[in-house]
Design an enzyme around this catalytic site. Structure first.
Site, PDB file in Angstrom:
ATOM      1  N   ARG A  98     -42.616-107.295 -10.430  1.00 34.89           N
ATOM      2  CA  ARG A  98     -42.933-106.564 -11.729  1.00 34.89           C
ATOM      3  C   ARG A  98     -41.502-105.963 -12.524  1.00 34.89           C
ATOM      4  NH1 ARG A  98     -47.791-102.769 -10.440  1.00 34.89           N
ATOM      5  NH2 ARG A  98     -46.802-101.309 -12.070  1.00 34.89           N
ATOM      6  N   ARG A 133     -54.729 -91.263 -17.389  1.00 36.95           N
ATOM      7  CA  ARG A 133     -53.311 -90.819 -16.746  1.00 36.95           C
ATOM      8  C   ARG A 133     -52.990 -89.525 -17.603  1.00 36.95           C
ATOM      9  NH1 ARG A 133     -51.626 -95.925 -14.643  1.00 36.95           N
ATOM     10  NH2 ARG A 133     -49.622 -95.758 -13.593  1.00 36.95           N
ATOM     11  N   ARG A 191     -41.480-103.413  -0.607  1.00 38.98           N
ATOM     12  CA  ARG A 191     -42.202-104.336  -1.571  1.00 38.98           C
ATOM     13  C   ARG A 191     -41.515-105.472  -2.144  1.00 38.98           C
ATOM     14  NH1 ARG A 191     -45.655-101.063  -4.112  1.00 38.98           N
ATOM     15  NH2 ARG A 191     -44.973-101.382  -6.084  1.00 38.98           N
ATOM     16  N   ARG A 211     -41.470 -93.148 -13.407  1.00 35.14           N
ATOM     17  CA  ARG A 211     -42.879 -93.152 -13.322  1.00 35.14           C
ATOM     18  C   ARG A 211     -43.306 -92.024 -12.718  1.00 35.14           C
ATOM     19  NH1 ARG A 211     -43.734 -98.850 -10.837  1.00 35.14           N
ATOM     20  NH2 ARG A 211     -45.956 -98.824 -11.057  1.00 35.14           N
ATOM     21  N   LYS A 238     -53.492 -97.031  -4.739  1.00 37.15           N
ATOM     22  CA  LYS A 238     -54.814 -97.043  -5.523  1.00 37.15           C
ATOM     23  C   LYS A 238     -55.507 -98.273  -5.654  1.00 37.15           C
ATOM     24  CE  LYS A 238     -52.757 -95.116  -9.274  1.00 37.15           C
ATOM     25  NZ  LYS A 238     -51.590 -94.894  -8.854  1.00 37.15           N
TER      26      LYS A 238
END
Ligand code: AMP
Length: 198
Positions: A140, A89, A128, A151, A14
């Site tokens: 992160r 969300r 990543r 998540r 996104k």
């Protein structure tokens, strides 16, 4: 004026696509995740409050997010429209956004759902993280496999229910997020160009 929502599970792309749209159409990308991370890195009291929620992969309370985004949308750089990345969300967030836009005489023009299967998301996250570590960059707090799994669960239970909400309003467009970045971008552009021409 065009307002777009990019929907999809964490890691679907996104943010990448929102940045491309920002360039192509000259409309502002608003990422609630980026806004929250900025508060954390500035060490504000608000940032301190949300950090543990974000690190666990749970959602920050609706009222907090709605207030933050409402304030942000008042700024001049949102005058031509907004690409929402990571917001709404939950169903209450989606309803609040509709109300906010209605009060400004605006609306959502399109909702693009990027679909990517969960195994691919886990694979993307792990590569990543490895790349970032190899470059010596900070990873992160919520970029690890356990938090990602949570998540994804949060996405299925709390965010996916907004899909029928937008389907009902005939705004939803599904795009295959497994395709390459440029193919995904082209498909989104085609959808938006049709909307703009209509
Ligand atoms: P993101 O960068 O969009 O993946 O967001 C990272 C984290 O920020 C999420 O896992 C949530 O904890 C929080 N967050 C971001 N956007 C929202 C939102 N619209 N509602 C609630 N929590 C959010």
């Amino acid at each position: 004026m065009i307002n777009i929502i990019l929907l999809g599970p964490p890691g679907a792309g996104k943010g990448t696509q929102a940045s491309k749209l920002e360039e192509t159409y000259g409309i502002k990308k608003l990422s609630t995740g980026d806004m929250l991370r900025a508060e954390i890195s500035e060490g504000t009291p608000f940032g301190k409050k949300v950090q543990s929620i974000m690190d666990s992969g749970e959602l920050v309370p609706d009222e907090t997010i709605i207030e933050m985004i409402a304030g942000r949308m008042e700024r001049d750089d949102c005058a031509k429209g907004v690409i929402f990345d990571g917001f709404p969300r939950t169903v209450p967030q989606a309803e609040a956004l509709d109300k906010m836009l209605r009060e400004k005489g605006q609306k959502i023009n399109a909702v693009v759902e990027l679909s990517v299967n969960e195994e691919e998301l886990v694979h993307r996250l792990n590569s990543r993280v490895q790349e970032m570590k190899a470059r010596g960059e900070d990873v992160r707090g919520d970029d690890n496999e356990d938090t990602l799994r949570n998540r994804l669960k949060v996405y299925r239970h709390q965010t996916a229910p907004i899909i029928p909400y937008y389907e009902m309003n005939e705004l939803l467009h599904k795009v295959d997020g497994m395709a390459g970045i440029n193919d995904v971008a082209n498909e989104i552009q085609q959808i938006l160009n049709q909307k703009l021409a209509a």
